[in-house]
Write an enzyme that holds these catalytic residues in place. Structure first.
Site, PDB file in Angstrom:
ATOM      1  N   GLN A  30       0.874  -1.220  -0.027  1.00  0.00           N
ATOM      2  CA  GLN A  30      -0.069  -0.037   0.123  1.00  0.00           C
ATOM      3  C   GLN A  30       1.012   1.211   0.017  1.00  0.00           C
ATOM      4  O   GLN A  30       0.269   2.219  -0.264  1.00  0.00           O
ATOM      5  CB  GLN A  30      -0.772   0.001   1.207  1.00  0.00           C
ATOM      6  CG  GLN A  30      -1.798  -0.988   1.434  1.00  0.00           C
ATOM      7  CD  GLN A  30      -2.604  -1.239   2.691  1.00  0.00           C
ATOM      8  OE1 GLN A  30      -3.387  -0.536   2.989  1.00  0.00           O
ATOM      9  NE2 GLN A  30      -1.851  -2.201   3.436  1.00  0.00           N
ATOM     10  N   ASN A  31       2.092   1.006   0.197  1.00  0.00           N
ATOM     11  CA  ASN A  31       2.992   2.227   0.393  1.00  0.00           C
ATOM     12  C   ASN A  31       3.449   2.911  -0.870  1.00  0.00           C
ATOM     13  O   ASN A  31       3.542   2.135  -2.013  1.00  0.00           O
ATOM     14  CB  ASN A  31       4.391   1.828   0.971  1.00  0.00           C
ATOM     15  CG  ASN A  31       4.244   1.314   2.360  1.00  0.00           C
ATOM     16  OD1 ASN A  31       3.035   1.618   2.852  1.00  0.00           O
ATOM     17  ND2 ASN A  31       5.189   0.621   2.925  1.00  0.00           N
ATOM     18  N   HIS A  73      -1.408   1.964  -4.195  1.00  0.00           N
ATOM     19  CA  HIS A  73      -1.924   3.128  -4.110  1.00  0.00           C
ATOM     20  C   HIS A  73      -1.015   4.203  -4.706  1.00  0.00           C
ATOM     21  O   HIS A  73      -1.017   5.478  -4.575  1.00  0.00           O
ATOM     22  CB  HIS A  73      -1.900   3.698  -2.532  1.00  0.00           C
ATOM     23  CG  HIS A  73      -3.015   2.613  -1.771  1.00  0.00           C
ATOM     24  ND1 HIS A  73      -3.232   2.471  -0.401  1.00  0.00           N
ATOM     25  CD2 HIS A  73      -4.231   2.000  -2.472  1.00  0.00           C
ATOM     26  CE1 HIS A  73      -4.057   1.436  -0.257  1.00  0.00           C
ATOM     27  NE2 HIS A  73      -4.890   1.442  -1.432  1.00  0.00           N
ATOM     28  N   CYS A  80       0.995  18.843 -18.673  1.00  0.00           N
ATOM     29  CA  CYS A  80       1.290  17.493 -19.436  1.00  0.00           C
ATOM     30  C   CYS A  80       1.742  17.708 -20.903  1.00  0.00           C
ATOM     31  O   CYS A  80       1.202  18.556 -21.359  1.00  0.00           O
ATOM     32  CB  CYS A  80      -0.102  16.763 -19.552  1.00  0.00           C
ATOM     33  SG  CYS A  80       0.099  15.037 -20.500  1.00  0.00           S
ATOM     34  N   SER A 133      -2.441  -1.561   9.361  1.00  0.00           N
ATOM     35  CA  SER A 133      -3.425  -1.884  10.284  1.00  0.00           C
ATOM     36  C   SER A 133      -4.865  -2.152   9.900  1.00  0.00           C
ATOM     37  O   SER A 133      -5.748  -2.550  10.804  1.00  0.00           O
ATOM     38  CB  SER A 133      -3.783  -0.390  11.042  1.00  0.00           C
ATOM     39  OG  SER A 133      -4.249   0.524   9.835  1.00  0.00           O
TER      40      SER A 133
HETATM   41  P1  NAD Z   1      -1.304   2.399   9.087  1.00  0.00           P
HETATM   42  O1  NAD Z   1      -0.547   3.690   9.456  1.00  0.00           O
HETATM   43  O2  NAD Z   1      -2.905   2.451   9.226  1.00  0.00           O
HETATM   44  O3  NAD Z   1      -0.859   1.397  10.371  1.00  0.00           O
HETATM   45  C1  NAD Z   1       0.500   0.973  10.302  1.00  0.00           C
HETATM   46  C2  NAD Z   1       0.510  -0.449  10.901  1.00  0.00           C
HETATM   47  O4  NAD Z   1       2.081  -0.780  10.995  1.00  0.00           O
HETATM   48  C3  NAD Z   1      -0.097  -0.425  12.490  1.00  0.00           C
HETATM   49  O5  NAD Z   1      -0.622  -1.707  12.383  1.00  0.00           O
HETATM   50  C4  NAD Z   1       1.319  -0.432  13.301  1.00  0.00           C
HETATM   51  O6  NAD Z   1       1.147  -1.428  14.427  1.00  0.00           O
HETATM   52  C5  NAD Z   1       2.273  -1.200  12.343  1.00  0.00           C
HETATM   53  N1  NAD Z   1       3.599  -0.822  12.432  1.00  0.00           N
HETATM   54  C6  NAD Z   1       4.128   0.288  12.932  1.00  0.00           C
HETATM   55  N2  NAD Z   1       5.382   0.084  13.101  1.00  0.00           N
HETATM   56  C7  NAD Z   1       5.897  -1.259  12.677  1.00  0.00           C
HETATM   57  C8  NAD Z   1       7.239  -1.684  12.544  1.00  0.00           C
HETATM   58  N3  NAD Z   1       8.145  -1.384  13.000  1.00  0.00           N
HETATM   59  N4  NAD Z   1       7.117  -3.091  12.416  1.00  0.00           N
HETATM   60  C9  NAD Z   1       5.886  -3.541  12.092  1.00  0.00           C
HETATM   61  N5  NAD Z   1       4.567  -3.138  12.202  1.00  0.00           N
HETATM   62  C10 NAD Z   1       4.808  -1.759  12.701  1.00  0.00           C
HETATM   63  O7  NAD Z   1      -0.843   1.899   7.619  1.00  0.00           O
HETATM   64  P2  NAD Z   1      -1.465   0.979   6.366  1.00  0.00           P
HETATM   65  O8  NAD Z   1      -2.498   0.047   6.823  1.00  0.00           O
HETATM   66  O9  NAD Z   1      -0.400   1.036   5.594  1.00  0.00           O
HETATM   67  O10 NAD Z   1      -2.512   2.254   5.931  1.00  0.00           O
HETATM   68  C11 NAD Z   1      -2.097   3.758   5.624  1.00  0.00           C
HETATM   69  C12 NAD Z   1      -2.335   4.110   4.272  1.00  0.00           C
HETATM   70  O11 NAD Z   1      -1.332   5.077   4.283  1.00  0.00           O
HETATM   71  C13 NAD Z   1      -1.887   3.172   3.137  1.00  0.00           C
HETATM   72  O12 NAD Z   1      -2.697   3.411   1.912  1.00  0.00           O
HETATM   73  C14 NAD Z   1      -0.435   3.684   2.653  1.00  0.00           C
HETATM   74  O13 NAD Z   1      -0.364   3.646   1.608  1.00  0.00           O
HETATM   75  C15 NAD Z   1      -0.453   5.088   3.392  1.00  0.00           C
HETATM   76  N6  NAD Z   1       1.048   5.435   3.915  1.00  0.00           N
HETATM   77  C16 NAD Z   1       1.873   5.107   3.094  1.00  0.00           C
HETATM   78  C17 NAD Z   1       3.357   5.304   3.683  1.00  0.00           C
HETATM   79  C18 NAD Z   1       4.619   5.145   2.750  1.00  0.00           C
HETATM   80  O14 NAD Z   1       4.386   5.024   1.626  1.00  0.00           O
HETATM   81  N7  NAD Z   1       5.613   4.842   3.549  1.00  0.00           N
HETATM   82  C19 NAD Z   1       3.515   6.032   5.045  1.00  0.00           C
HETATM   83  C20 NAD Z   1       2.229   6.571   5.564  1.00  0.00           C
HETATM   84  C21 NAD Z   1       0.795   6.130   5.241  1.00  0.00           C
END
Ligand code: NAD
Length: 235
Positions: free
Chosen positions: A88-89, A106, A134, A174
């Site tokens: 999802q990242n 995403h 564009c 989460s």
């Molecule tokens: P979320 O923020 O809702 O949940 C994060 C989850 O990760 C939690 O359940 C937490 O317990 C767990 N977590 C935190 N640190 C951890 C670690 N060190 N090791 C293992 N688990 C850990 O995230 P989500 O479910 O991905 O939903 C959020 C949305 O936000 C997604 O659509 C995502 O694309 C986006 N997002 C992306 C980024 C990124 O690209 N890095 C960053 C923030 C949000």
């Protein structure tokens, strides 16, 4: 199709210094999701939305993959046909670790795109102007990110992959944005692992074969060992 899906969320990148929704001190604390990450925000709040993704893109330049990304890369090298990475990242830490064919559900923050003609350009870590045009159709370009409330075309691919997978591993999600319990329920998964830092109200952890509430970098060796054991038994 791959036997193993590694499905990740913001938590996998947390140990690389990219904040999740709930972390304090990150970009999400300075901005409200509804202002910069919701369908229509480019029309109502263009400058702030572009600025938010500019900051995220620029900040990503110095971020490095962590042990979890690298262990997944090693696993993918060992079993290239059996491991599918779905995230999802929007960051590029899997790619920086050398992982192949990562499905970014995403979007991808280093890319900008044109909604009108489908043009996509990877601009690396550079900021863009609010009204970047564009080159094909003169529409405004936007960050190649799916906002809440927008269609997510890549979900079709996710469901295709889930259909055939035997092991489903969730790391750092989460379950609030994508309901992983539902994904499990529509698949024929034989073995599932849930790894988060802590319990989430959006996930029924009793549904998963193994639950590991620990940092991903501390859980990944056990996760990889389980996957290898499973793959060796079925091959
Ligand atoms: P979320 O923020 O809702 O949940 C994060 C989850 O990760 C939690 O359940 C937490 O317990 C767990 N977590 C935190 N640190 C951890 C670690 N060190 N090791 C293992 N688990 C850990 O995230 P989500 O479910 O991905 O939903 C959020 C949305 O936000 C997604 O659509 C995502 O694309 C986006 N997002 C992306 C980024 C990124 O690209 N890095 C960053 C923030 C949000």
């Amino acid at each position: 199709m791959a036997k193993v899906i590694i499905f990740s969320g913001a938590g996998i990148s947390a140990e690389s210094g990219i904040s999740t929704f709930r972390d304090t001190g990150g970009l999400w604390e300075e901005y409200d999701i509804k202002d910069v990450c919701t369908a229509g925000c480019l029309e109502t709040n263009r400058d702030m939305t572009i600025e938010f993704y500019n900051k995220g893109r620029v900040a990503l330049k110095d971020k490095q993959p962590n042990k979890t990304h690298y262990e997944i890369k090693k696993l993918q090298d060992k079993y290239p046909n059996d491991i599918k990475i779905i995230t999802q990242n929007v960051d590029d830490l899997f790619e920086k670790a050398g992982c192949q064919k990562v499905l970014h559900l995403h979007g991808f923050i280093t890319e900008i795109n044109c909604e009108q003609c489908g043009y996509i350009q990877d601009i690396g870590y550079k900021p863009i102007q609010s009204h970047t045009i564009c080159p094909n159709c003169k529409n405004f370009l936007r960050p190649n990110i799916v906002f809440f409330g927008e269609p997510v075309p890549k979900y079709r691919e996710l469901f295709k992959e889930i259909d055939d997978c035997e092991i489903f591993v969730i790391i750092g999600s989460s379950g609030n944005v994508i309901n992983t319990d539902f994904l499990l329920s529509v698949s024929d998964v034989k073995y599932s692992i849930l790894n988060n830092l802590e319990y989430s109200n959006a996930i029924n952890d009793k549904l998963y074969t193994k639950v590991i509430y620990r940092k991903a970098t501390e859980a990944i060796d056990e996760i990889v060992a389980d996957i290898i054991k499973y793959l060796q038994n079925v091959q």
